[in-house]
Design a protein around this motif. Structure first.
Motif, PDB file in Angstrom:
ATOM      1  N   TRP A  17       0.839  -1.209   0.000  1.00 21.94           N
ATOM      2  CA  TRP A  17       0.000   0.000   0.000  1.00 21.94           C
ATOM      3  C   TRP A  17       0.873   1.257   0.000  1.00 21.94           C
ATOM      4  CZ3 TRP A  17       0.397   3.078   4.459  1.00 21.94           C
ATOM      5  CH2 TRP A  17      -0.348   4.262   4.392  1.00 21.94           C
ATOM      6  N   HIS A  18       1.917   1.278   0.856  1.00 22.84           N
ATOM      7  CA  HIS A  18       2.750   2.473   0.952  1.00 22.84           C
ATOM      8  C   HIS A  18       3.525   2.701  -0.340  1.00 22.84           C
ATOM      9  CE1 HIS A  18       5.529   5.454   2.564  1.00 22.84           C
ATOM     10  NE2 HIS A  18       4.697   5.588   3.571  1.00 22.84           N
ATOM     11  N   LEU A  19       4.050   1.648  -0.916  1.00 24.86           N
ATOM     12  CA  LEU A  19       4.810   1.768  -2.170  1.00 24.86           C
ATOM     13  C   LEU A  19       3.925   2.314  -3.280  1.00 24.86           C
ATOM     14  CD1 LEU A  19       6.686  -1.662  -2.028  1.00 24.86           C
ATOM     15  CD2 LEU A  19       7.775   0.609  -1.909  1.00 24.86           C
ATOM     16  N   GLY A  34      -5.984  -8.931   0.145  1.00 25.47           N
ATOM     17  CA  GLY A  34      -5.843  -7.466   0.168  1.00 25.47           C
ATOM     18  C   GLY A  34      -4.946  -6.954  -0.941  1.00 25.47           C
ATOM     19  N   THR A  35      -4.015  -7.798  -1.387  1.00 21.60           N
ATOM     20  CA  THR A  35      -3.096  -7.391  -2.459  1.00 21.60           C
ATOM     21  C   THR A  35      -3.448  -8.138  -3.746  1.00 21.60           C
ATOM     22  OG1 THR A  35      -1.522  -9.098  -1.716  1.00 21.60           O
ATOM     23  CG2 THR A  35      -1.175  -6.878  -0.884  1.00 21.60           C
ATOM     24  N   GLY A  36      -4.669  -8.704  -3.788  1.00 25.93           N
ATOM     25  CA  GLY A  36      -5.091  -9.635  -4.835  1.00 25.93           C
ATOM     26  C   GLY A  36      -4.614  -9.326  -6.237  1.00 25.93           C
ATOM     27  N   ALA A  37      -4.859  -8.081  -6.696  1.00 24.61           N
ATOM     28  CA  ALA A  37      -4.567  -7.756  -8.095  1.00 24.61           C
ATOM     29  C   ALA A  37      -3.062  -7.698  -8.363  1.00 24.61           C
ATOM     30  CB  ALA A  37      -5.215  -6.429  -8.449  1.00 24.61           C
ATOM     31  N   LEU A 289       4.172   2.359   9.173  1.00 22.45           N
ATOM     32  CA  LEU A 289       4.226   2.893   7.801  1.00 22.45           C
ATOM     33  C   LEU A 289       3.231   4.024   7.531  1.00 22.45           C
ATOM     34  CD1 LEU A 289       5.103  -0.028   5.367  1.00 22.45           C
ATOM     35  CD2 LEU A 289       6.573   1.770   6.315  1.00 22.45           C
ATOM     36  N   PRO A 290       2.009   4.023   8.117  1.00 19.13           N
ATOM     37  CA  PRO A 290       1.136   5.170   7.863  1.00 19.13           C
ATOM     38  C   PRO A 290       1.738   6.502   8.320  1.00 19.13           C
ATOM     39  CG  PRO A 290      -0.161   3.332   8.659  1.00 19.13           C
ATOM     40  CD  PRO A 290       1.293   2.935   8.808  1.00 19.13           C
ATOM     41  N   LEU A 291       2.768   6.463   9.161  1.00 17.96           N
ATOM     42  CA  LEU A 291       3.404   7.704   9.625  1.00 17.96           C
ATOM     43  C   LEU A 291       4.569   8.129   8.732  1.00 17.96           C
ATOM     44  CD1 LEU A 291       3.481   6.900  13.457  1.00 17.96           C
ATOM     45  CD2 LEU A 291       1.878   8.395  12.237  1.00 17.96           C
ATOM     46  N   LEU A 292       4.983   7.256   7.810  1.00 16.94           N
ATOM     47  CA  LEU A 292       6.167   7.544   6.985  1.00 16.94           C
ATOM     48  C   LEU A 292       5.788   8.458   5.824  1.00 16.94           C
ATOM     49  CD1 LEU A 292       9.126   7.040   6.145  1.00 16.94           C
ATOM     50  CD2 LEU A 292       8.348   4.984   4.943  1.00 16.94           C
ATOM     51  N   PRO A 347     -14.408   2.690   9.048  1.00 20.38           N
ATOM     52  CA  PRO A 347     -14.440   4.140   8.825  1.00 20.38           C
ATOM     53  C   PRO A 347     -13.373   4.597   7.824  1.00 20.38           C
ATOM     54  CG  PRO A 347     -14.572   3.656  11.164  1.00 20.38           C
ATOM     55  CD  PRO A 347     -14.271   2.358  10.476  1.00 20.38           C
ATOM     56  N   ALA A 348     -13.632   5.727   7.201  1.00 18.92           N
ATOM     57  CA  ALA A 348     -12.801   6.206   6.087  1.00 18.92           C
ATOM     58  C   ALA A 348     -11.329   6.354   6.468  1.00 18.92           C
ATOM     59  CB  ALA A 348     -13.347   7.524   5.584  1.00 18.92           C
ATOM     60  N   ARG A 349     -11.047   6.793   7.678  1.00 19.56           N
ATOM     61  CA  ARG A 349      -9.638   7.052   7.991  1.00 19.56           C
ATOM     62  C   ARG A 349      -8.980   5.916   8.760  1.00 19.56           C
ATOM     63  NH1 ARG A 349      -9.457  13.151   9.684  1.00 19.56           N
ATOM     64  NH2 ARG A 349      -7.213  12.779   9.610  1.00 19.56           N
ATOM     65  N   VAL A 350      -9.553   4.740   8.603  1.00 20.61           N
ATOM     66  CA  VAL A 350      -8.950   3.539   9.200  1.00 20.61           C
ATOM     67  C   VAL A 350      -8.542   2.611   8.067  1.00 20.61           C
ATOM     68  CG1 VAL A 350      -9.393   1.519  10.663  1.00 20.61           C
ATOM     69  CG2 VAL A 350     -10.343   3.763  11.287  1.00 20.61           C
ATOM     70  N   PHE A 351      -7.297   2.136   8.113  1.00 14.15           N
ATOM     71  CA  PHE A 351      -6.826   1.179   7.105  1.00 14.15           C
ATOM     72  C   PHE A 351      -7.219  -0.223   7.530  1.00 14.15           C
ATOM     73  CE2 PHE A 351      -3.617   4.584   7.157  1.00 14.15           C
ATOM     74  CZ  PHE A 351      -3.772   5.031   5.861  1.00 14.15           C
TER      75      PHE A 351
END
Ligand code: AMP
Ligand code: GLY
Length: 413
Positions: A17-19, A34-37, A289-292, A347-351
Motif C-alpha cells: 500500500w505504501h509503495l 488485500g493485495t489480490g490484483a 508505515l502510515p506515519l512515513l 471508517p474512512a480514515r482507518v486502514f
C-alpha cells in the motif's frame, strides 16, 4: 519503479500500500486477498521462483517481509544474480535466527541484555536452573515462529517448557535466561550497514486476551509512540544498543543492511535487548508505515546501495493504533474458511490491512490464517468501530490496545 514484495501478511499489505501510494508498481509474492490484483503465485521460501519472478518482471528492488527467506539466504542469492534487494544476508540475519549466537555477540560488544547460560541438554538445563533459581526464561536458539519462549516460575512449568523445546521443537541448544521486568518496546531502524534511520517506536501486545492474559501470539495489535518512549530513552537505545550492534556486525564482517528490529525490555537499569528481528515486525509495520512521509522505495534502494546517509526520512508526528482481528482457535489451531463481511463499515480514515484472507472460488472473502486483518488509524474510537464492523464467525480481538494505565505501562507483560 517496480518493486517485488515477498510475503503474505498484514505487514506485506501495508508495504505494498505504501509503495503504491508513492507511485511504484508492485508485485507481491504470494500476497493475500488485500493485495489480490498484485499477486504472483510464488511462495516466500521458493527462492528460485522469486529469482525468476524478479527477472521476468524486471523489478528494480525486492523487499522481504518474513524472516524465513532471509535466514534461508534469499539476499545472498539475489546478490549473486545481480538483483537489488533490501534485507540482511543470511550471516547478518543470524541476529534473529540464532539467539545463542546473538547473546554471545551482545556480550562481545557490551550491549545490555539479560544474563544467560546456553545449554545443550536437559541435564545441563536443570543445573543452570538450580544455580539461578526461578523465575527464569527458557528459549529456543532457532526460529520458532513465536513459540520458542517460556517464562517459567514453577518446576512443573520448567518440565513442560523443556519438553516443548527439546522434544516438540527438536532444539539442540536452548537459553536459560534471567527474567527481566518492565514494559516492552519495539524499536526498528532502516540500516545500510553504517547509517541508521530510527522509526517511531511501537508497543506490541503479544498475549491473546485483555489485560495480557491467555497464550502468546504473533501479536494482537499495538500502538506507536507510547508515553514512556521519551526522546531521551530513544537516544539511549540508539547510542547503547542500535549503533554498537551495527558497528559490531560490521567489524565482524557481516554488515547489517535491512530493517533492524530491537525487542527491548525497559528495566529499572535501562533498556535491555530481549531479541532482535531481521525485518519489519508484524503488526509494527502496519502501525509505523502510515506515519512515513518519505518514499519507502527510495529509502530501501538507498540502503541497499549503502547510501542511506544521503536520504532524509520524515515521519508524521502522530500516534497510530492497530487492532488485529484473529480467527477462531488462534493461536493454537486457527480455523480457516469463514466468510468475512462488513469491510465497507470500516471508517474512512482507518486502514484495513489484510493478513490471513483469501478469495474463495465463488468470490467470497474468507479467512485463511490465524491473524485475519489489522485495522490501523489515528483515532482509537474509529479503529474500534472498524473492529466491530467487520464480521466473521469466531472473530477475536483485544479491547485494551493502546489504553495506557498509570505508570505509563501500556502492555506486554
Ligand atoms: P522474544 O521472542 O525473545 O522476544 O520473547 C518473546 C516474549 O517473551 C517477549 O516479548 C517477552 O514478553 C518475553 N521475554 C523474553 N525474554 C524475556 C526475559 N529475559 N525476561 C522476561 N520476559 C522475557
Ligand atoms: N510483532 C513481533 C514480530 O513481528 O516478531
Amino acid at each position: 519503479m517496480k518493486v517485488l514484495v515477498v510475503g503474505s501478511g498484514g505487514r506485506e499489505h501495508a508495504i505494498a500500500w505504501h509503495l503504491r501510494r508513492s507511485g511504484a508498481t508492485v508485485v507481491v509474492a504470494p500476497g493475500n486477498a488485500g493485495t489480490g490484483a498484485l499477486n504472483a503465485p510464488v511462495q516466500a521460501l521458493d527462492i528460485d521462483g522469486l529469482v525468476d519472478l524478479a527477472k521476468n518482471e524486471r523489478v528494480d528492488l525486492t523487499l522481504v517481509g518474513p524472516e524465513a527467506p532471509l535466514a534461508a539466504g534469499l539476499v545472498d542469492r539475489f546478490a549473486v544474480e545481480k538483483l537489488t534487494v533490501f534485507g540482511p544476508t543470511r550471516a547478518a540475519a543470524r541476529l534473529e535466527w540464532s539467539k545463542a549466537w546473538t547473546k554471545d555477540f551482545l556480550g562481545r560488544h557490551g550491549i545490555p541484555t539479560a544474563a544467560v547460560e546456553t545449554v545443550g541438554s536437559r541435564e545441563e538445563a536443570h543445573h543452570a536452573i538450580e544455580r539461578r533459581g526461578l523465575p527464569l526464561v527458557l528459549k529456543a536458539d532457532g526460529l520458532a515462529a513465536g513459540k520458542g519462549v517460556f517464562v517459567v516460575s514453577t518446576p512443573a512449568e520448567v518440565d513442560s517448557a523443556l519438553h516443548m523445546l527439546f522434544d516438540g521443537l527438536g532444539e539442540k541448544t536452548i537459553l536459560v535466561e534471567e527474567c527481566l521486568e518492565g514494559p516492552e518496546l519495539s524499536v526498528l531502524a532502516f540500516s545500510d550497514g553504517q547509517t541508521l534511520r530510527v522509526m517511531p517506536p511501537a508497543r506490541d501486545y503479544k498475549r491473546l486476551l485483555d489485560g495480557d492474559h491467555g497464550p502468546n501470539t504473533g501479536g494482537m495489535g499495538g500502538y506507536t509512540c507510547p508515553s514512556d518512549a521519551t526522546q531521551e530513552l530513544l537516544a539511549d537505545v540508539e547510542q547503547r544498543i542500535l549503533r554498537p550492534t551495527l558497528e559490531g556486525m560490521q567489524r565482524e564482517g557481516h554488515p547489517y543492511q535491512g530493517v533492524l528490529y530491537a525487542g527491548l525490555m525497559l528495566t529499572r537499569d535501562g533498556p535491555k535487548v530481549l531479541e532482535f528481528n531481521c525485518r519489519f515486525g508484524d503488526p509494527e509495520c502496519e502501525l509505523i508505515l502510515p506515519l512515513l512521509e518519505t518514499n519507502l522505495a527510495e529509502i530501501c534502494l538507498a540502503a541497499a546501495s549503502g547510501e542511506l546517509g544521503h536520504v532524509g526520512v520524515d515521519w508524521r508526528d502522530d500516534r497510530t493504533y492497530g487492532v488485529v482481528l484473529a480467527a477462531r482457535g488462534y493461536p493454537d489451531a486457527p480455523r480457516t474458511g469463514d466468510t468475512i463481511t462488513g469491510l465497507d463499515g470500516i471508517p474512512a480514515r482507518v486502514f484495513g490491512f489484510h493478513a490471513g484472507t483469501r478469495l474463495a472460488d465463488d468470490s467470497r472473502l474468507v479467512t485463511a490464517g490465524g491473524r485475519v486483518l489489522t485495522l490501523v488509524g489515528e483515532d482509537w474510537h474509529m479503529v474500534y468501530r472498524g473492529a466491530r464492523a467487520v464480521h466473521f464467525d469466531g472473530k477475536q480481538f483485544r479491547g485494551d490496545i493502546g489504553v495506557e494505565i498509570p505508570e505509563g505501562i501500556g502492555a506486554s507483560r
